[in-house]
Design an enzyme around this catalytic site. Structure first.
Site, PDB file in Angstrom:
ATOM      1  N   LYS A 136       9.023  -3.075  -0.356  1.00 40.34           N
ATOM      2  CA  LYS A 136       8.149  -1.959   0.427  1.00 40.34           C
ATOM      3  C   LYS A 136       7.966  -2.751   2.005  1.00 40.34           C
ATOM      4  O   LYS A 136       8.271  -2.205   2.654  1.00 40.34           O
ATOM      5  CB  LYS A 136       6.320  -1.622  -0.552  1.00 40.34           C
ATOM      6  CG  LYS A 136       6.130  -1.049  -1.697  1.00 40.34           C
ATOM      7  CD  LYS A 136       5.216  -0.512  -2.222  1.00 40.34           C
ATOM      8  CE  LYS A 136       3.997  -1.937  -2.197  1.00 40.34           C
ATOM      9  NZ  LYS A 136       4.411  -3.030  -3.612  1.00 40.34           N
ATOM     10  N   ARG A 195      -1.875   5.163  -5.055  1.00 37.24           N
ATOM     11  CA  ARG A 195      -2.055   3.952  -5.904  1.00 37.24           C
ATOM     12  C   ARG A 195      -2.325   4.521  -7.388  1.00 37.24           C
ATOM     13  O   ARG A 195      -2.092   3.771  -7.832  1.00 37.24           O
ATOM     14  CB  ARG A 195      -2.722   2.837  -4.835  1.00 37.24           C
ATOM     15  CG  ARG A 195      -2.333   1.302  -5.860  1.00 37.24           C
ATOM     16  CD  ARG A 195      -1.514   0.980  -5.163  1.00 37.24           C
ATOM     17  NE  ARG A 195      -1.384  -0.751  -5.337  1.00 37.24           N
ATOM     18  CZ  ARG A 195      -0.747  -1.740  -4.143  1.00 37.24           C
ATOM     19  NH1 ARG A 195      -0.433  -1.133  -2.846  1.00 37.24           N
ATOM     20  NH2 ARG A 195      -0.377  -3.055  -4.491  1.00 37.24           N
ATOM     21  N   ARG A 238       6.995 -16.449  -2.010  1.00 39.69           N
ATOM     22  CA  ARG A 238       6.887 -15.000  -0.856  1.00 39.69           C
ATOM     23  C   ARG A 238       6.185 -15.867   0.260  1.00 39.69           C
ATOM     24  O   ARG A 238       5.406 -16.476   0.271  1.00 39.69           O
ATOM     25  CB  ARG A 238       6.172 -13.808  -1.120  1.00 39.69           C
ATOM     26  CG  ARG A 238       5.135 -13.045   0.348  1.00 39.69           C
ATOM     27  CD  ARG A 238       4.702 -11.892   0.286  1.00 39.69           C
ATOM     28  NE  ARG A 238       3.663 -11.941  -1.021  1.00 39.69           N
ATOM     29  CZ  ARG A 238       3.887 -10.495  -1.239  1.00 39.69           C
ATOM     30  NH1 ARG A 238       4.179  -9.615  -0.799  1.00 39.69           N
ATOM     31  NH2 ARG A 238       2.817 -10.779  -2.264  1.00 39.69           N
ATOM     32  N   ARG A 266      -0.199 -15.116   0.772  1.00 43.23           N
ATOM     33  CA  ARG A 266      -1.332 -14.784   0.381  1.00 43.23           C
ATOM     34  C   ARG A 266      -2.185 -15.663  -0.660  1.00 43.23           C
ATOM     35  O   ARG A 266      -1.339 -16.030  -1.512  1.00 43.23           O
ATOM     36  CB  ARG A 266      -0.713 -13.723  -0.291  1.00 43.23           C
ATOM     37  CG  ARG A 266      -0.473 -12.345   1.665  1.00 43.23           C
ATOM     38  CD  ARG A 266       0.100 -11.032   1.111  1.00 43.23           C
ATOM     39  NE  ARG A 266      -0.593 -10.801   0.034  1.00 43.23           N
ATOM     40  CZ  ARG A 266       0.010  -9.027  -0.377  1.00 43.23           C
ATOM     41  NH1 ARG A 266       0.109  -8.864  -0.161  1.00 43.23           N
ATOM     42  NH2 ARG A 266       0.046  -9.494  -2.165  1.00 43.23           N
ATOM     43  N   ARG A 323      -2.165  -7.431 -11.030  1.00 43.14           N
ATOM     44  CA  ARG A 323      -1.341  -6.726 -10.442  1.00 43.14           C
ATOM     45  C   ARG A 323       0.169  -5.789 -11.048  1.00 43.14           C
ATOM     46  O   ARG A 323      -0.249  -5.009 -11.127  1.00 43.14           O
ATOM     47  CB  ARG A 323      -1.504  -7.008  -9.368  1.00 43.14           C
ATOM     48  CG  ARG A 323      -1.565  -7.962  -8.432  1.00 43.14           C
ATOM     49  CD  ARG A 323      -1.746  -8.513  -7.788  1.00 43.14           C
ATOM     50  NE  ARG A 323      -0.293  -8.162  -5.946  1.00 43.14           N
ATOM     51  CZ  ARG A 323       0.681  -9.203  -5.425  1.00 43.14           C
ATOM     52  NH1 ARG A 323      -0.005 -10.757  -5.763  1.00 43.14           N
ATOM     53  NH2 ARG A 323       1.385  -9.089  -4.277  1.00 43.14           N
TER      54      ARG A 323
HETATM   55  P1  AP5 Z   1       7.466  -7.536   0.243  1.00 40.64           P
HETATM   56  O1  AP5 Z   1       8.154  -7.075   1.198  1.00 40.64           O
HETATM   57  O2  AP5 Z   1       6.544  -8.449   0.512  1.00 40.64           O
HETATM   58  O3  AP5 Z   1       6.978  -7.234  -1.733  1.00 40.64           O
HETATM   59  P2  AP5 Z   1       6.341  -5.759  -1.378  1.00 40.64           P
HETATM   60  O4  AP5 Z   1       6.707  -4.611  -2.393  1.00 40.64           O
HETATM   61  O5  AP5 Z   1       5.612  -5.126   0.075  1.00 40.64           O
HETATM   62  O6  AP5 Z   1       4.605  -6.414  -2.394  1.00 40.64           O
HETATM   63  P3  AP5 Z   1       3.551  -6.566  -1.943  1.00 40.64           P
HETATM   64  O7  AP5 Z   1       3.508  -7.848  -2.649  1.00 40.64           O
HETATM   65  O8  AP5 Z   1       2.748  -6.432  -0.796  1.00 40.64           O
HETATM   66  O9  AP5 Z   1       2.500  -5.273  -2.966  1.00 40.64           O
HETATM   67  P4  AP5 Z   1       1.478  -5.097  -3.566  1.00 40.64           P
HETATM   68  O10 AP5 Z   1       1.994  -3.673  -3.736  1.00 40.64           O
HETATM   69  O11 AP5 Z   1       1.503  -6.501  -4.872  1.00 40.64           O
HETATM   70  O12 AP5 Z   1       0.820  -5.540  -2.515  1.00 40.64           O
HETATM   71  P5  AP5 Z   1       0.279  -4.860  -1.465  1.00 40.64           P
HETATM   72  O13 AP5 Z   1      -0.276  -5.655  -0.106  1.00 40.64           O
HETATM   73  O14 AP5 Z   1       0.311  -2.925  -1.235  1.00 40.64           O
HETATM   74  O15 AP5 Z   1       8.534  -8.488  -0.933  1.00 40.64           O
HETATM   75  C1  AP5 Z   1       7.960  -9.417  -1.672  1.00 40.64           C
HETATM   76  C2  AP5 Z   1       9.348 -11.237  -1.309  1.00 40.64           C
HETATM   77  O16 AP5 Z   1      10.614 -10.246  -1.601  1.00 40.64           O
HETATM   78  C3  AP5 Z   1       8.894 -11.534   0.062  1.00 40.64           C
HETATM   79  O17 AP5 Z   1       8.674 -12.840   0.021  1.00 40.64           O
HETATM   80  C4  AP5 Z   1       9.956 -10.991   0.302  1.00 40.64           C
HETATM   81  O18 AP5 Z   1      11.223 -12.130   1.291  1.00 40.64           O
HETATM   82  C5  AP5 Z   1      10.977 -10.590  -0.802  1.00 40.64           C
HETATM   83  N1  AP5 Z   1      12.147  -9.860  -0.409  1.00 40.64           N
HETATM   84  C6  AP5 Z   1      11.936  -8.227  -0.505  1.00 40.64           C
HETATM   85  N2  AP5 Z   1      13.015  -7.815  -0.650  1.00 40.64           N
HETATM   86  C7  AP5 Z   1      14.306  -8.421  -1.490  1.00 40.64           C
HETATM   87  C8  AP5 Z   1      15.013  -8.604  -2.202  1.00 40.64           C
HETATM   88  N3  AP5 Z   1      15.399  -7.218  -1.970  1.00 40.64           N
HETATM   89  N4  AP5 Z   1      15.671  -9.794  -2.610  1.00 40.64           N
HETATM   90  C9  AP5 Z   1      15.321 -10.624  -2.602  1.00 40.64           C
HETATM   91  N5  AP5 Z   1      13.791 -11.068  -1.913  1.00 40.64           N
HETATM   92  C10 AP5 Z   1      13.452  -9.889  -1.509  1.00 40.64           C
HETATM   93  O19 AP5 Z   1      -1.573  -4.474  -2.173  1.00 40.64           O
HETATM   94  C11 AP5 Z   1      -2.189  -5.833  -2.074  1.00 40.64           C
HETATM   95  C12 AP5 Z   1      -3.767  -5.404  -2.730  1.00 40.64           C
HETATM   96  O20 AP5 Z   1      -4.469  -4.663  -1.433  1.00 40.64           O
HETATM   97  C13 AP5 Z   1      -3.732  -4.432  -4.183  1.00 40.64           C
HETATM   98  O21 AP5 Z   1      -3.774  -5.996  -5.006  1.00 40.64           O
HETATM   99  C14 AP5 Z   1      -4.736  -3.691  -4.014  1.00 40.64           C
HETATM  100  O22 AP5 Z   1      -6.255  -4.689  -4.766  1.00 40.64           O
HETATM  101  C15 AP5 Z   1      -5.158  -3.697  -2.809  1.00 40.64           C
HETATM  102  N6  AP5 Z   1      -4.926  -1.724  -2.318  1.00 40.64           N
HETATM  103  C16 AP5 Z   1      -3.456  -2.051  -1.569  1.00 40.64           C
HETATM  104  N7  AP5 Z   1      -3.061  -0.969  -1.734  1.00 40.64           N
HETATM  105  C17 AP5 Z   1      -4.526  -0.220  -2.160  1.00 40.64           C
HETATM  106  C18 AP5 Z   1      -4.259   1.370  -2.497  1.00 40.64           C
HETATM  107  N8  AP5 Z   1      -3.861   2.878  -2.112  1.00 40.64           N
HETATM  108  N9  AP5 Z   1      -5.929   1.096  -3.433  1.00 40.64           N
HETATM  109  C19 AP5 Z   1      -6.671   0.935  -3.546  1.00 40.64           C
HETATM  110  N10 AP5 Z   1      -6.101  -0.620  -3.479  1.00 40.64           N
HETATM  111  C20 AP5 Z   1      -5.006  -1.510  -2.753  1.00 40.64           C
END
Ligand code: AP5
Length: 220
Positions: free
Chosen positions: A14, A89, A128, A163, A174
């Site tokens: 994402k 979410r 990551r 992170r 997660r």
């Molecule tokens: P990356 O692009 O970072 O993936 P991402 O989908 O953004 O992953 P996240 O881990 O950030 O998602 P998440 O939903 O767990 O965390 P968030 O910060 O939203 O890519 C990941 C890795 O893969 C990188 O190293 C990248 O280089 C690599 N990569 C990417 N694409 C690739 C490809 N095609 N091929 C190879 N490698 C690739 O949320 C964190 C926490 O915040 C949640 O757990 C929750 O506690 C809270 N939170 C966030 N939003 C909410 C909400 N709306 N409501 C309640 N709690 C929330």
């Protein structure tokens, strides 16, 4: 340009795809994960509560998350469209967002589901690394995503960081939270007729070109 919502399991790309789309289409990038991580840096009881919830792999309360989101949506760079990375979410957040759109007389835009196998997600989480200065994303376990110099950002030379929720144990939680709370949104948006799916098991440039095809088709 219509707004974009990404629905995806952890590490599906994402953040990676949002940065590419933001650069190509000049949309604002709103990551609720980043907004919440910024809130944890404030030394307040709320900041501590958010950090504990994030590190447990659960969701932060709708009230806190939506409060931060509303503030961010009021910033001027959102006027010409935005990408929601990590919101909604759960079903409650999706309903609340629909209510907000109704008040603003706006459409939801397109919802893109980035589909990814669980074991690939795990590898992406554990490897990551990101740059706190410019937001660039890398992965030290995937050859095509490694920085040129280990631990250093290619774009700005800043040291890369990891992170605190990127470990095997939190990943499992997660992922479970995603299945229970977030995956049902796919049916919600399918019913609204705005859901598109992209295979995120492919390399990041191929994923991006599939997204561009969808956005261009919908512009016509
Ligand atoms: P990356 O692009 O970072 O993936 P991402 O989908 O953004 O992953 P996240 O881990 O950030 O998602 P998440 O939903 O767990 O965390 P968030 O910060 O939203 O890519 C990941 C890795 O893969 C990188 O190293 C990248 O280089 C690599 N990569 C990417 N694409 C690739 C490809 N095609 N091929 C190879 N490698 C690739 O949320 C964190 C926490 O915040 C949640 O757990 C929750 O506690 C809270 N939170 C966030 N939003 C909410 C909400 N709306 N409501 C309640 N709690 C929330």
């Amino acid at each position: 340009m219509e707004n974009i919502i990404f629905i995806a399991p952890p590490a599906a790309g994402k953040g990676t795809q949002s940065v590419k789309i933001k650069d190509a289409y000049h949309l604002a990038h709103i990551s609720t994960g980043d907004l919440l991580r910024a809130a944890t840096k404030e030394n307040t009881p709320e900041g501590l509560l958010i950090r504990n919830l994030m590190e447990s792999g659960g969701l932060v309360s709708d009230e806190i998350t939506e409060g931060l989101l509303l503030k961010r949506l009021a910033e001027h760079d959102c006027d010409n469209g935005y990408i929601l990375d990590g919101f909604p979410r759960n079903i409650k957040q999706a309903h609340d967002y629909q209510e907000l759109l109704k008040k603003l007389n706006k459409d939801v835009g397109v919802v893109i589901y980035l589909a990814l196998d669980k074991e690939i997600a795990r590898k992406r989480i554990v490897g990551r690394e990101s740059c706190a200065n410019c937001g660039a994303m890398y992965n030290n376990m995937i050859d095509t995503m490694k920085p040129k110099v280990a631990g250093i950002c290619d774009k700005c030379g800043n040291p890369l960081s990891k992170r605190s929720d990127d470990n095997d144990v939190t990943f499992e939680r997660r992922y479970d939270t995603y299945l229970k709370e977030t995956e049902p949104l796919l049916e919600f948006y399918k019913q609204l007729g705005v859901l598109e799916t992209v295979d995120s098991n492919q390399d990041a440039d191929k994923v991006f070109s599939d997204i561009v095809k969808i956005l261009d088709r919908r512009k016509k």
